[in-house]
Design a protein around this motif. Structure first.
Motif, PDB file in Angstrom:
ATOM      1  N   CYS A 102       9.128 -29.378  33.170  1.00  0.00           N
ATOM      2  CA  CYS A 102       9.978 -29.587  32.082  1.00  0.00           C
ATOM      3  C   CYS A 102      11.221 -28.584  32.179  1.00  0.00           C
ATOM      4  O   CYS A 102      10.822 -27.380  32.231  1.00  0.00           O
ATOM      5  CB  CYS A 102       9.453 -29.867  30.755  1.00  0.00           C
ATOM      6  SG  CYS A 102      10.318 -30.118  29.517  1.00  0.00           S
ATOM      7  N   THR A 103      12.405 -29.144  32.096  1.00  0.00           N
ATOM      8  CA  THR A 103      13.449 -28.101  32.376  1.00  0.00           C
ATOM      9  C   THR A 103      13.764 -27.416  30.910  1.00  0.00           C
ATOM     10  O   THR A 103      13.951 -25.920  31.067  1.00  0.00           O
ATOM     11  CB  THR A 103      14.943 -29.093  32.323  1.00  0.00           C
ATOM     12  OG1 THR A 103      14.629 -29.684  33.612  1.00  0.00           O
ATOM     13  CG2 THR A 103      15.865 -27.919  32.521  1.00  0.00           C
ATOM     14  N   LEU A 104      13.134 -27.824  29.838  1.00  0.00           N
ATOM     15  CA  LEU A 104      13.319 -27.309  28.646  1.00  0.00           C
ATOM     16  C   LEU A 104      12.254 -26.405  28.267  1.00  0.00           C
ATOM     17  O   LEU A 104      12.606 -25.059  27.954  1.00  0.00           O
ATOM     18  CB  LEU A 104      13.335 -28.166  27.231  1.00  0.00           C
ATOM     19  CG  LEU A 104      14.783 -28.961  27.300  1.00  0.00           C
ATOM     20  CD1 LEU A 104      14.673 -30.071  25.962  1.00  0.00           C
ATOM     21  CD2 LEU A 104      15.757 -27.820  26.850  1.00  0.00           C
ATOM     22  N   THR A 105      11.006 -26.784  28.453  1.00  0.00           N
ATOM     23  CA  THR A 105      10.109 -25.975  28.115  1.00  0.00           C
ATOM     24  C   THR A 105       9.307 -25.021  29.253  1.00  0.00           C
ATOM     25  O   THR A 105       8.612 -24.171  29.203  1.00  0.00           O
ATOM     26  CB  THR A 105       8.567 -26.914  27.529  1.00  0.00           C
ATOM     27  OG1 THR A 105       8.289 -27.673  28.600  1.00  0.00           O
ATOM     28  CG2 THR A 105       9.201 -27.839  26.385  1.00  0.00           C
ATOM     29  N   GLY A 106       9.578 -25.432  30.505  1.00  0.00           N
ATOM     30  CA  GLY A 106       8.894 -24.787  31.566  1.00  0.00           C
ATOM     31  C   GLY A 106       7.583 -25.203  31.972  1.00  0.00           C
ATOM     32  O   GLY A 106       7.034 -24.825  32.788  1.00  0.00           O
ATOM     33  N   ALA A 107       7.043 -26.112  31.332  1.00  0.00           N
ATOM     34  CA  ALA A 107       5.861 -26.720  31.350  1.00  0.00           C
ATOM     35  C   ALA A 107       5.568 -27.694  32.393  1.00  0.00           C
ATOM     36  O   ALA A 107       6.474 -28.473  32.713  1.00  0.00           O
ATOM     37  CB  ALA A 107       5.203 -27.167  29.897  1.00  0.00           C
ATOM     38  N   ARG A 108       4.406 -27.746  33.387  1.00  0.00           N
ATOM     39  CA  ARG A 108       4.179 -28.550  34.256  1.00  0.00           C
ATOM     40  C   ARG A 108       3.159 -29.882  33.999  1.00  0.00           C
ATOM     41  O   ARG A 108       2.204 -29.504  33.401  1.00  0.00           O
ATOM     42  CB  ARG A 108       3.671 -27.976  35.444  1.00  0.00           C
ATOM     43  CG  ARG A 108       4.509 -27.025  36.227  1.00  0.00           C
ATOM     44  CD  ARG A 108       3.923 -26.427  37.398  1.00  0.00           C
ATOM     45  NE  ARG A 108       5.011 -25.492  38.102  1.00  0.00           N
ATOM     46  CZ  ARG A 108       5.936 -26.106  38.838  1.00  0.00           C
ATOM     47  NH1 ARG A 108       6.031 -27.226  39.355  1.00  0.00           N
ATOM     48  NH2 ARG A 108       6.786 -25.203  39.363  1.00  0.00           N
ATOM     49  N   LEU A 109       3.959 -30.883  33.574  1.00  0.00           N
ATOM     50  CA  LEU A 109       3.178 -32.033  33.158  1.00  0.00           C
ATOM     51  C   LEU A 109       3.405 -33.184  34.109  1.00  0.00           C
ATOM     52  O   LEU A 109       4.313 -33.097  34.904  1.00  0.00           O
ATOM     53  CB  LEU A 109       3.979 -32.535  31.761  1.00  0.00           C
ATOM     54  CG  LEU A 109       3.821 -31.373  30.589  1.00  0.00           C
ATOM     55  CD1 LEU A 109       4.859 -31.925  29.643  1.00  0.00           C
ATOM     56  CD2 LEU A 109       2.591 -31.235  30.367  1.00  0.00           C
ATOM     57  N   PRO A 110       2.471 -34.283  33.845  1.00  0.00           N
ATOM     58  CA  PRO A 110       2.593 -35.296  34.794  1.00  0.00           C
ATOM     59  C   PRO A 110       4.006 -36.050  34.796  1.00  0.00           C
ATOM     60  O   PRO A 110       4.529 -36.236  33.495  1.00  0.00           O
ATOM     61  CB  PRO A 110       1.504 -36.535  34.469  1.00  0.00           C
ATOM     62  CG  PRO A 110       0.589 -35.431  33.622  1.00  0.00           C
ATOM     63  CD  PRO A 110       1.312 -34.292  33.026  1.00  0.00           C
ATOM     64  N   ARG A 111       4.479 -36.655  35.926  1.00  0.00           N
ATOM     65  CA  ARG A 111       5.861 -37.126  35.829  1.00  0.00           C
ATOM     66  C   ARG A 111       6.057 -38.240  35.214  1.00  0.00           C
ATOM     67  O   ARG A 111       7.204 -38.331  34.634  1.00  0.00           O
ATOM     68  CB  ARG A 111       6.134 -37.432  37.329  1.00  0.00           C
ATOM     69  CG  ARG A 111       7.449 -38.082  37.833  1.00  0.00           C
ATOM     70  CD  ARG A 111       7.641 -38.452  39.219  1.00  0.00           C
ATOM     71  NE  ARG A 111       6.378 -39.902  39.327  1.00  0.00           N
ATOM     72  CZ  ARG A 111       6.106 -40.236  40.307  1.00  0.00           C
ATOM     73  NH1 ARG A 111       6.676 -39.877  41.709  1.00  0.00           N
ATOM     74  NH2 ARG A 111       5.252 -41.218  40.482  1.00  0.00           N
ATOM     75  N   ASP A 112       4.926 -39.053  34.813  1.00  0.00           N
ATOM     76  CA  ASP A 112       5.368 -40.308  34.176  1.00  0.00           C
ATOM     77  C   ASP A 112       5.445 -40.055  32.685  1.00  0.00           C
ATOM     78  O   ASP A 112       5.793 -40.777  31.922  1.00  0.00           O
ATOM     79  CB  ASP A 112       4.174 -41.230  34.208  1.00  0.00           C
ATOM     80  CG  ASP A 112       4.149 -41.917  35.657  1.00  0.00           C
ATOM     81  OD1 ASP A 112       5.232 -41.643  36.492  1.00  0.00           O
ATOM     82  OD2 ASP A 112       3.183 -42.645  36.053  1.00  0.00           O
ATOM     83  N   ILE A 113       5.050 -38.950  32.296  1.00  0.00           N
ATOM     84  CA  ILE A 113       5.056 -38.558  30.630  1.00  0.00           C
ATOM     85  C   ILE A 113       6.679 -37.906  30.404  1.00  0.00           C
ATOM     86  O   ILE A 113       7.065 -37.910  29.272  1.00  0.00           O
ATOM     87  CB  ILE A 113       4.056 -37.416  30.498  1.00  0.00           C
ATOM     88  CG1 ILE A 113       2.830 -37.988  30.549  1.00  0.00           C
ATOM     89  CG2 ILE A 113       4.208 -36.854  28.967  1.00  0.00           C
ATOM     90  CD1 ILE A 113       1.475 -37.127  30.425  1.00  0.00           C
ATOM     91  N   LEU A 114       7.170 -37.332  31.323  1.00  0.00           N
ATOM     92  CA  LEU A 114       8.479 -36.779  31.497  1.00  0.00           C
ATOM     93  C   LEU A 114       9.591 -38.064  31.489  1.00  0.00           C
ATOM     94  O   LEU A 114       9.333 -38.887  32.100  1.00  0.00           O
ATOM     95  CB  LEU A 114       8.657 -35.620  32.372  1.00  0.00           C
ATOM     96  CG  LEU A 114       7.686 -34.355  32.269  1.00  0.00           C
ATOM     97  CD1 LEU A 114       8.004 -33.615  33.520  1.00  0.00           C
ATOM     98  CD2 LEU A 114       7.873 -33.886  30.743  1.00  0.00           C
ATOM     99  N   GLY A 115      10.662 -37.572  30.996  1.00  0.00           N
ATOM    100  CA  GLY A 115      11.751 -38.270  30.754  1.00  0.00           C
ATOM    101  C   GLY A 115      13.012 -37.947  32.006  1.00  0.00           C
ATOM    102  O   GLY A 115      13.024 -36.573  32.181  1.00  0.00           O
ATOM    103  N   GLU A 116      13.786 -38.726  32.519  1.00  0.00           N
ATOM    104  CA  GLU A 116      14.636 -38.252  33.595  1.00  0.00           C
ATOM    105  C   GLU A 116      16.179 -38.384  32.828  1.00  0.00           C
ATOM    106  O   GLU A 116      16.518 -39.140  32.070  1.00  0.00           O
ATOM    107  CB  GLU A 116      14.899 -39.440  34.542  1.00  0.00           C
ATOM    108  CG  GLU A 116      13.401 -39.501  35.481  1.00  0.00           C
ATOM    109  CD  GLU A 116      13.438 -40.488  36.580  1.00  0.00           C
ATOM    110  OE1 GLU A 116      14.584 -41.122  36.765  1.00  0.00           O
ATOM    111  OE2 GLU A 116      12.500 -40.494  37.438  1.00  0.00           O
ATOM    112  N   TRP A 117      16.725 -37.105  33.087  1.00  0.00           N
ATOM    113  CA  TRP A 117      18.080 -36.702  32.683  1.00  0.00           C
ATOM    114  C   TRP A 117      19.035 -36.446  33.641  1.00  0.00           C
ATOM    115  O   TRP A 117      18.569 -35.978  34.550  1.00  0.00           O
ATOM    116  CB  TRP A 117      17.950 -35.591  31.587  1.00  0.00           C
ATOM    117  CG  TRP A 117      17.195 -35.917  30.386  1.00  0.00           C
ATOM    118  CD1 TRP A 117      15.785 -36.193  30.263  1.00  0.00           C
ATOM    119  CD2 TRP A 117      17.709 -36.011  28.901  1.00  0.00           C
ATOM    120  NE1 TRP A 117      15.520 -36.293  28.754  1.00  0.00           N
ATOM    121  CE2 TRP A 117      16.797 -36.299  28.016  1.00  0.00           C
ATOM    122  CE3 TRP A 117      18.945 -35.863  28.416  1.00  0.00           C
ATOM    123  CZ2 TRP A 117      16.973 -36.527  26.612  1.00  0.00           C
ATOM    124  CZ3 TRP A 117      19.145 -36.059  27.131  1.00  0.00           C
ATOM    125  CH2 TRP A 117      18.244 -36.443  26.065  1.00  0.00           C
TER     126      TRP A 117
END
Length: 395
Positions: A105-120
């Motif tokens: 995640c660009t904001l938090t730096g956390a590594r999460l599954p791709r489907d949970i993140l949004g594309e900007w």
């Protein structure tokens, strides 16, 4: 050897000894033993013969590391999944989402599954030099279309709102070298958007503060974004409301696509009517029990529609619904999505205008069956998580 008799000449004795040595070296040594019927006398003789044949290197004491040698610990390797193991998981929306490749995640730096993140990504506003940082994952259909001249004129004539109504003429930033669109991945979280929106909307010198989240590999001279384009990047005010608006549109669009593909009452288990009189935990569980046996029921969810908006005083007053219930057959928790709160009345009315029987009932049981319906379920879950963090936000 000694000379037994002093009367024998030394040369004769020496010759006799040499002959004896040569004879014993070329012929096997015959041992004489008395004949005995007892095995006690045979055993020591066999043991003596055996010890004389053992080489001296093996007669020496050996280290316990050599005599009691242990093999290394065997590595426990996981067995590769078979096709029978993968078939149930491939239709489980939660397993599919969690098994997607991890991304940062660009904001938090956390590594999460791709489907949970949004594309900007960066989107250029029509007739301007401004590049907005927008959730391009929610605008894929609009950005993928190439507008015709008639659509461009209609968009120019209808420019009464901020950026949202001009989406048909938006152009996403692309990396011409790679031939693909540039985008970041961020967690669609309302608290984070509310924190960073005032910061990113300000100017930091000649550039907007939002340029700090642009990766170094995008910027000049290494990336496709020039210095002039970098200065034109802006962050739109009211971003949390904007994201919520298009998340609702995306969910409504996916629900309608799933409705057109899978019909109500077709016997495939995708859509089932829940006969309830109230939106309580016990009423939903009782309605689920009356559905009977449904394959992979633990992968489904209950949808609350509340048709008509006002169906009597008691239905209108009771607006709360449980977040999740336990399915009576599988004894697993399934989520409850209240579409009247998640989508808003305007988006839900758009679905009702289709006159589809799906949206004329109070509640439905929805269980995904293919890739598109799995994406619908995951989008519903993401929208619910977005609103759960701030349930007061109703747009």
């Amino acid at each position: 050897m000694e000379c037994a008799s002093h009367r024998v000449p030394f040369a004769t004795w020496r010759l006799r000894v040499f002959r004896q040595l040569l004879t014993t070296s070329h012929q096997p040594h015959v041992t004489r033993r008395s004949i005995s019927s007892s095995p006690r006398h045979e055993a020591p003789a066999d043991k003596a013969d055996t010890e004389t044949n053992i080489p001296p290197s093996k007669r020496l004491p050996q280290s316990p590391l050599v005599t009691n040698m242990r093999t290394g610990p065997e590595k426990q390797r996981k067995k590769l999944p078979t096709k029978a193991d993968l078939n149930p998981l491939s239709k489980n929306p939660w397993a599919v989402a969690l098994a997607s490749p991890p991304r940062m995640c660009t904001l938090t730096g956390a590594r999460l599954p791709r489907d949970i993140l949004g594309e900007w990504g960066l989107v250029k506003k029509p007739d301007t030099e401004l590049n907005y940082m927008l959730p391009v994952g929610l605008l894929k259909d609009s950005l993928a279309r190439q507008p015709t001249p008639a659509q461009t004129e209609a968009a120019d004539a209808a420019k009464h709102e901020e950026l949202g109504d001009d989406e048909s003429a938006m152009k996403p930033a692309r990396n011409d070298k790679m031939g693909r669109q540039l985008f970041l991945r961020m967690l669609d979280s309302l608290p984070f958007l509310r924190i960073v929106s005032p910061i990113f909307a300000r100017n930091a010198g000649k550039k907007a503060a939002v340029t700090k989240m642009v990766p170094f590999r995008w910027k000049h001279p290494h990336g496709p974004i020039t210095s002039r384009e970098e200065k034109s990047i802006v962050w739109m005010e009211g971003m949390p409301e904007y994201v919520l608006k298009y998340m609702r549109r995306d969910v409504a669009k996916k629900l309608e696509a799933t409705r057109q593909k899978w019909h109500l009452g077709a016997g495939d288990g995708v859509w089932s009517v829940l006969d309830i009189q109230e939106f309580s935990d016990a009423a939903i569980v009782d309605a689920l029990g009356r559905l009977g046996s449904i394959e992979r029921a633990e992968c489904g969810a209950a949808l609350i529609l509340r048709p008509g908006g006002a169906n009597g005083g008691d239905m209108n007053e009771e607006r709360s619904s449980p977040e999740e219930v336990i399915h009576p057959q599988t004894q697993s928790k399934i989520p409850v999505f209240d579409l009247s709160a998640l989508l808003g009345e305007s988006d839900l009315e758009t679905l009702r205008q289709t006159q589809a029987p799906h949206y004329q009932h109070r509640a439905l049981f929805f269980r995904p069956e293919d890739a598109s319906s799995i994406k619908t379920m995951v989008s519903l879950w993401k929208l619910k998580q977005f609103l759960l963090e701030d349930p007061k936000l109703k747009v």
